[in-house]
Design an enzyme around this catalytic site. Structure first.
Site, PDB file in Angstrom:
ATOM      1  N   LYS A 156       0.833  -1.215   0.000  1.00 17.64           N
ATOM      2  CA  LYS A 156       0.000   0.000   0.000  1.00 17.64           C
ATOM      3  C   LYS A 156       0.860   1.253   0.000  1.00 17.64           C
ATOM      4  O   LYS A 156       0.612   2.191  -0.764  1.00 17.64           O
ATOM      5  CB  LYS A 156      -0.906   0.026   1.245  1.00 17.64           C
ATOM      6  CG  LYS A 156      -1.901  -1.084   1.334  1.00 17.64           C
ATOM      7  CD  LYS A 156      -2.805  -0.920   2.537  1.00 17.64           C
ATOM      8  CE  LYS A 156      -2.028  -0.981   3.853  1.00 17.64           C
ATOM      9  NZ  LYS A 156      -1.438  -2.304   4.117  1.00 17.64           N
TER      10      LYS A 156
ATOM     11  N   ARG B 173      -9.607   0.802   8.994  1.00 22.12           N
ATOM     12  CA  ARG B 173      -9.458  -0.645   9.056  1.00 22.12           C
ATOM     13  C   ARG B 173     -10.667  -1.338   9.660  1.00 22.12           C
ATOM     14  O   ARG B 173     -10.734  -2.557   9.656  1.00 22.12           O
ATOM     15  CB  ARG B 173      -8.205  -1.008   9.859  1.00 22.12           C
ATOM     16  CG  ARG B 173      -6.925  -0.522   9.192  1.00 22.12           C
ATOM     17  CD  ARG B 173      -5.700  -0.995   9.937  1.00 22.12           C
ATOM     18  NE  ARG B 173      -4.485  -0.552   9.270  1.00 22.12           N
ATOM     19  CZ  ARG B 173      -3.256  -0.875   9.673  1.00 22.12           C
ATOM     20  NH1 ARG B 173      -3.100  -1.625  10.744  1.00 22.12           N
ATOM     21  NH2 ARG B 173      -2.199  -0.442   9.023  1.00 22.12           N
TER      22      ARG B 173
ATOM     23  N   ARG C  60      11.109  -9.775   4.026  1.00 20.36           N
ATOM     24  CA  ARG C  60      11.404  -8.402   4.410  1.00 20.36           C
ATOM     25  C   ARG C  60      12.624  -8.331   5.329  1.00 20.36           C
ATOM     26  O   ARG C  60      12.778  -9.139   6.245  1.00 20.36           O
ATOM     27  CB  ARG C  60      10.191  -7.762   5.101  1.00 20.36           C
ATOM     28  CG  ARG C  60       9.021  -7.583   4.181  1.00 20.36           C
ATOM     29  CD  ARG C  60       7.958  -6.676   4.758  1.00 20.36           C
ATOM     30  NE  ARG C  60       7.314  -7.232   5.943  1.00 20.36           N
ATOM     31  CZ  ARG C  60       6.174  -6.763   6.448  1.00 20.36           C
ATOM     32  NH1 ARG C  60       5.575  -5.738   5.868  1.00 20.36           N
ATOM     33  NH2 ARG C  60       5.636  -7.312   7.522  1.00 20.36           N
TER      34      ARG C  60
ATOM     35  N   ARG D 291      12.461  -8.422  11.040  1.00 22.30           N
ATOM     36  CA  ARG D 291      11.517  -7.974  12.051  1.00 22.30           C
ATOM     37  C   ARG D 291      11.090  -9.141  12.920  1.00 22.30           C
ATOM     38  O   ARG D 291      10.874 -10.255  12.416  1.00 22.30           O
ATOM     39  CB  ARG D 291      10.279  -7.353  11.384  1.00 22.30           C
ATOM     40  CG  ARG D 291      10.505  -5.958  10.875  1.00 22.30           C
ATOM     41  CD  ARG D 291       9.316  -5.417  10.089  1.00 22.30           C
ATOM     42  NE  ARG D 291       8.011  -5.773  10.650  1.00 22.30           N
ATOM     43  CZ  ARG D 291       6.865  -5.220  10.248  1.00 22.30           C
ATOM     44  NH1 ARG D 291       6.874  -4.295   9.303  1.00 22.30           N
ATOM     45  NH2 ARG D 291       5.725  -5.585  10.777  1.00 22.30           N
TER      46      ARG D 291
ATOM     47  N   ARG E 154      -1.686 -12.489  11.351  1.00 18.36           N
ATOM     48  CA  ARG E 154      -1.924 -11.090  11.013  1.00 18.36           C
ATOM     49  C   ARG E 154      -2.825 -10.993   9.776  1.00 18.36           C
ATOM     50  O   ARG E 154      -3.736 -10.155   9.720  1.00 18.36           O
ATOM     51  CB  ARG E 154      -0.581 -10.406  10.754  1.00 18.36           C
ATOM     52  CG  ARG E 154      -0.592  -8.909  10.968  1.00 18.36           C
ATOM     53  CD  ARG E 154       0.811  -8.390  11.185  1.00 18.36           C
ATOM     54  NE  ARG E 154       1.712  -8.707  10.099  1.00 18.36           N
ATOM     55  CZ  ARG E 154       3.016  -8.945  10.250  1.00 18.36           C
ATOM     56  NH1 ARG E 154       3.556  -8.919  11.443  1.00 18.36           N
ATOM     57  NH2 ARG E 154       3.781  -9.205   9.216  1.00 18.36           N
TER      58      ARG E 154
END
Length: 308
Positions: free
Chosen positions: A88, A165, A199, A243, A254
């Site tokens: 996004k 959200r 990531r 992370r 998630r």
């Protein structure tokens, strides 16, 4: 492949994101194709909110001293939705540069407030340190403050990233400002999982990278897809960290939570004729031109590529 909401609720041919009276902005930015005027049929909601305090429901919004601005006198006011890791921020940022409007991510607003001193900063620090979610009231307060400061600087539009959200947030936002279009970025879950697990962050400069080289073959009617890695420069390569929440178990949970929460929000905007669902066909080189085409902005591809 591009997928839009049903014709009864949404049609790209019936959107109008720019009008003749925006010629000055269009000339300053680029020649933007016009959608139809139906998306601007309602102008009852205030554009910005001067003051914010706590509330119990949408019907109890204590907004005052509001500023209303006619759509023909401003630029686009869009929302970008999508699962964590879908991109996004990347696409919203590119479009903000293309259209000359600010890219506003609520996570950035929270971080900016945390860097300041004051009662709200202290309250946010306690919330974040305890691992709690920031309340809707605080988020909308920060967003209202950001829109007001932008209006004072002469900004005439925005692209929101990842907000709202929940249905409640969508209802509150509807009472704060007019949203013209909601772009829902979608990516198949197996690819999204691999992308999230790839990531990496540079522990020295904080740069974000992705080491995943994704190549999915066409099978069972699903098209093939490829995404090249976003590799770090040499001086960051030895300093990459992962992370702590980028584990397969956490990412799957998630995504599950996001999907449960997002469906009502998508329906909220679909019922208002404002939802555009866009299936990412691959990485940025494959997806960017098709996204511009879906938004009737494909004429700007060469200029944006050069700027990028």
């Amino acid at each position: 492949m591009l997928k839009t909401a049903s014709s009864s609720s949404f049609s790209l041919q019936h959107l109008s994101l720019f009008s003749a009276s925006m010629a000055a902005a269009a000339n300053r930015l680029l020649k933007v194709r016009s959608f139809s005027t139906s998306i601007y049929s309602s102008s009852s909601s205030p554009l910005y909110v001067r003051k914010f305090s706590s509330f119990s429901s949408q019907t109890d919004l204590p907004f005052s001293n509001t500023l209303r601005r006619d759509p023909k006198d401003r630029n686009v006011q869009w929302v970008f939705l999508g699962c964590p890791g879908v991109g996004k921020g990347t696409y919203a940022s590119r479009l903000s540069h293309l259209l000359g409007v600010p890219h506003i991510a609520t996570g950035d607003l929270v971080r900016e407030e945390l860097s300041c001193s004051g009662p709200l900063s202290q309250q946010l620090s306690e919330i974040v340190n305890q691992g709690k979610l920031v309340s809707d009231e605080i988020i909308i307060s920060l967003l209202s403050k950001r829109l007001e400061s932008g209006e004072a600087r002469g900004e005439s539009g925005f692209i929101l990233d990842g907000f709202p959200r929940t249905i409640r947030q969508a209802e509150i936002l509807e009472g704060v400002t007019d949203i013209d279009l909601v772009v829902n970025l979608k990516l198949r879950e197996d690819v999204l999982l691999e992308k999230c697990l790839g990531r990496r962050i540079c522990s020295q400069c904080g740069g974000n990278f992705n080491i995943a080289s994704i190549i999915v073959k066409e099978e069972n009617g699903k098209p093939g897809m490829s995404m090249a890695p976003l590799l770090p420069p040499a001086h960051c390569a030895s300093k990459l960290i992962t992370r702590s929440d980028d584990t397969e178990e956490v990412v799957k949970e998630r995504l599950r939570i996001y999907n449960d929460m997002s469906q009502p929000v998508e329906e909220f905007y679909r019922s208002r004729g404002k939802l555009l669902e866009f299936d990412l066909p691959g990485g940025i080189p494959e997806s960017w031109p098709k996204l511009l085409q879906a938004l009737n902005l494909e004429d700007h591809d060469d200029k944006q590529s050069a700027a990028a």
